[in-house]
Design a protein around this motif. Structure first.
Motif, PDB file in Angstrom:
ATOM      1  N   MET A 196     -13.663  23.544  18.683  1.00 49.19           N
ATOM      2  CA  MET A 196     -14.470  23.827  19.852  1.00 49.19           C
ATOM      3  C   MET A 196     -13.579  24.251  21.014  1.00 49.19           C
ATOM      4  N   THR A 197     -14.081  25.134  21.823  1.00 43.65           N
ATOM      5  CA  THR A 197     -13.336  25.557  23.003  1.00 43.65           C
ATOM      6  C   THR A 197     -13.491  24.501  24.102  1.00 43.65           C
ATOM      7  N   ARG A 198     -12.653  24.611  25.091  1.00 43.79           N
ATOM      8  CA  ARG A 198     -12.722  23.692  26.219  1.00 43.79           C
ATOM      9  C   ARG A 198     -14.094  23.781  26.890  1.00 43.79           C
ATOM     10  N   LEU A 199     -14.620  24.996  27.042  1.00 45.75           N
ATOM     11  CA  LEU A 199     -15.934  25.184  27.656  1.00 45.75           C
ATOM     12  C   LEU A 199     -17.010  24.443  26.861  1.00 45.75           C
ATOM     13  N   GLN A 200     -17.010  24.608  25.570  1.00 42.94           N
ATOM     14  CA  GLN A 200     -18.011  23.938  24.735  1.00 42.94           C
ATOM     15  C   GLN A 200     -17.914  22.423  24.878  1.00 42.94           C
ATOM     16  N   LEU A 201     -16.704  21.897  24.802  1.00 35.42           N
ATOM     17  CA  LEU A 201     -16.513  20.449  24.906  1.00 35.42           C
ATOM     18  C   LEU A 201     -16.993  19.931  26.254  1.00 35.42           C
ATOM     19  N   ARG A 202     -16.672  20.657  27.308  1.00 34.49           N
ATOM     20  CA  ARG A 202     -17.044  20.191  28.639  1.00 34.49           C
ATOM     21  C   ARG A 202     -18.539  20.332  28.905  1.00 34.49           C
ATOM     22  N   LEU A 203     -19.166  21.348  28.344  1.00 32.60           N
ATOM     23  CA  LEU A 203     -20.618  21.466  28.493  1.00 32.60           C
ATOM     24  C   LEU A 203     -21.316  20.268  27.856  1.00 32.60           C
ATOM     25  N   VAL A 204     -20.877  19.909  26.670  1.00 29.62           N
ATOM     26  CA  VAL A 204     -21.469  18.757  25.975  1.00 29.62           C
ATOM     27  C   VAL A 204     -21.168  17.476  26.755  1.00 29.62           C
ATOM     28  N   GLU A 205     -19.922  17.319  27.182  1.00 34.34           N
ATOM     29  CA  GLU A 205     -19.526  16.118  27.932  1.00 34.34           C
ATOM     30  C   GLU A 205     -20.353  15.976  29.219  1.00 34.34           C
ATOM     31  N   ALA A 206     -20.483  17.062  29.959  1.00 33.10           N
ATOM     32  CA  ALA A 206     -21.226  17.013  31.224  1.00 33.10           C
ATOM     33  C   ALA A 206     -22.700  16.703  30.979  1.00 33.10           C
ATOM     34  N   ARG A 207     -23.274  17.298  29.956  1.00 29.33           N
ATOM     35  CA  ARG A 207     -24.682  17.031  29.646  1.00 29.33           C
ATOM     36  C   ARG A 207     -24.872  15.569  29.270  1.00 29.33           C
ATOM     37  N   MET A 208     -23.983  15.058  28.432  1.00 27.05           N
ATOM     38  CA  MET A 208     -24.116  13.672  27.989  1.00 27.05           C
ATOM     39  C   MET A 208     -23.903  12.707  29.160  1.00 27.05           C
ATOM     40  N   ARG A 209     -22.945  13.005  30.033  1.00 26.00           N
ATOM     41  CA  ARG A 209     -22.722  12.165  31.217  1.00 26.00           C
ATOM     42  C   ARG A 209     -23.965  12.126  32.104  1.00 26.00           C
ATOM     43  N   SER A 210     -24.668  13.241  32.143  1.00 24.28           N
ATOM     44  CA  SER A 210     -25.871  13.313  32.982  1.00 24.28           C
ATOM     45  C   SER A 210     -27.067  12.631  32.315  1.00 24.28           C
ATOM     46  N   GLY A 211     -26.933  12.314  31.019  1.00 24.98           N
ATOM     47  CA  GLY A 211     -28.004  11.641  30.299  1.00 24.98           C
ATOM     48  C   GLY A 211     -29.171  12.549  29.935  1.00 24.98           C
ATOM     49  N   LEU A 212     -28.906  13.843  29.875  1.00 25.08           N
ATOM     50  CA  LEU A 212     -29.971  14.811  29.581  1.00 25.08           C
ATOM     51  C   LEU A 212     -29.884  15.324  28.152  1.00 25.08           C
ATOM     52  N   THR A 213     -31.035  15.629  27.597  1.00 23.20           N
ATOM     53  CA  THR A 213     -31.083  16.292  26.298  1.00 23.20           C
ATOM     54  C   THR A 213     -31.006  17.796  26.544  1.00 23.20           C
ATOM     55  N   PRO A 214     -30.673  18.576  25.524  1.00 21.42           N
ATOM     56  CA  PRO A 214     -30.690  20.026  25.702  1.00 21.42           C
ATOM     57  C   PRO A 214     -32.048  20.542  26.182  1.00 21.42           C
ATOM     58  N   ALA A 215     -33.126  19.951  25.698  1.00 21.32           N
ATOM     59  CA  ALA A 215     -34.469  20.370  26.122  1.00 21.32           C
ATOM     60  C   ALA A 215     -34.683  20.090  27.611  1.00 21.32           C
TER      61      ALA A 215
ATOM     62  N   SER B 231     -17.760  21.124  38.813  1.00 16.60           N
ATOM     63  CA  SER B 231     -17.258  22.441  39.181  1.00 16.60           C
ATOM     64  C   SER B 231     -17.365  23.402  37.995  1.00 16.60           C
ATOM     65  N   ALA B 232     -17.764  24.642  38.275  1.00 19.48           N
ATOM     66  CA  ALA B 232     -17.782  25.665  37.218  1.00 19.48           C
ATOM     67  C   ALA B 232     -16.364  25.888  36.699  1.00 19.48           C
ATOM     68  N   ASP B 233     -15.376  25.771  37.574  1.00 16.81           N
ATOM     69  CA  ASP B 233     -13.984  25.913  37.137  1.00 16.81           C
ATOM     70  C   ASP B 233     -13.606  24.802  36.167  1.00 16.81           C
ATOM     71  N   TRP B 234     -14.128  23.599  36.372  1.00 21.67           N
ATOM     72  CA  TRP B 234     -13.857  22.518  35.435  1.00 21.67           C
ATOM     73  C   TRP B 234     -14.506  22.817  34.088  1.00 21.67           C
ATOM     74  N   LEU B 235     -15.762  23.279  34.110  1.00 22.48           N
ATOM     75  CA  LEU B 235     -16.427  23.615  32.849  1.00 22.48           C
ATOM     76  C   LEU B 235     -15.623  24.630  32.056  1.00 22.48           C
ATOM     77  N   ARG B 236     -15.096  25.625  32.759  1.00 23.54           N
ATOM     78  CA  ARG B 236     -14.322  26.682  32.091  1.00 23.54           C
ATOM     79  C   ARG B 236     -12.918  26.229  31.678  1.00 23.54           C
ATOM     80  N   GLY B 237     -12.503  25.049  32.140  1.00 25.19           N
ATOM     81  CA  GLY B 237     -11.180  24.546  31.781  1.00 25.19           C
ATOM     82  C   GLY B 237     -10.083  24.979  32.727  1.00 25.19           C
ATOM     83  N   HIS B 238     -10.441  25.450  33.916  1.00 26.06           N
ATOM     84  CA  HIS B 238      -9.434  25.910  34.870  1.00 26.06           C
ATOM     85  C   HIS B 238      -8.873  24.779  35.713  1.00 26.06           C
ATOM     86  N   MET B 239      -9.475  23.606  35.630  1.00 28.63           N
ATOM     87  CA  MET B 239      -8.992  22.453  36.376  1.00 28.63           C
ATOM     88  C   MET B 239      -9.392  21.191  35.630  1.00 28.63           C
TER      89      MET B 239
END
Length: 124
Positions: A1-20, A58-66
């Motif tokens: 998985m790319t950094r973006l993919q991992l962080r998208l999943v991590e951020a969603r799970m931290r927020s307690g939201l389902t994909p739906a 941050s969008a930069d964090w999602l992309r792995g820039h920070m």
């Protein structure tokens, strides 16, 4: 998985939201949410910004820039990160980097550029 993919999943799970729930909150198609998290979709910058806002990161964090999800980069840091990520040494060298209050010379900036590229490449 790319950094973006991992962080998208991590951020969603931290927020307690389902994909739906993410889809409902953002208006981004559920298949697109899944595709972004699995790498099946090419990320649209507007989707990344929308998801970053929803997840309060941050969008930069999602992309792995920070590494800090909630802090933002200064304008100079954004330009430097973009230069490193796009392999634009000339743009990077134009930045007014300092060490201990003294400006870095051209050779020191080149070394910094190479180190930044190496650091970013290690986490891919």
């Amino acid at each position: 998985m790319t950094r973006l993919q991992l962080r998208l999943v991590e951020a969603r799970m931290r927020s307690g939201l389902t994909p739906a729930q993410v889809s409902g909150a953002t208006g981004i198609d559920l298949n697109t949410i899944g595709g972004l998290e699995t790498g099946a979709c090419v990320p649209d910058p507007s989707h990344i910004r929308t998801l970053a806002d929803l997840y309060e990161v941050s969008a930069d964090w999602l992309r792995g820039h920070m590494n800090n999800p909630t802090s933002s980069l200064s304008e100079m840091e954004k330009i430097a990160a973009k230069a490193v990520n796009s392999n634009d040494l000339a743009a990077f060298l134009e930045q007014p980097f300092e060490r201990n209050g003294k400006p870095l010379n051209r050779e020191a900036k080149k070394k910094l550029y190479v180190m930044a590229q190496l650091l970013l490449d290690q986490d891919d």
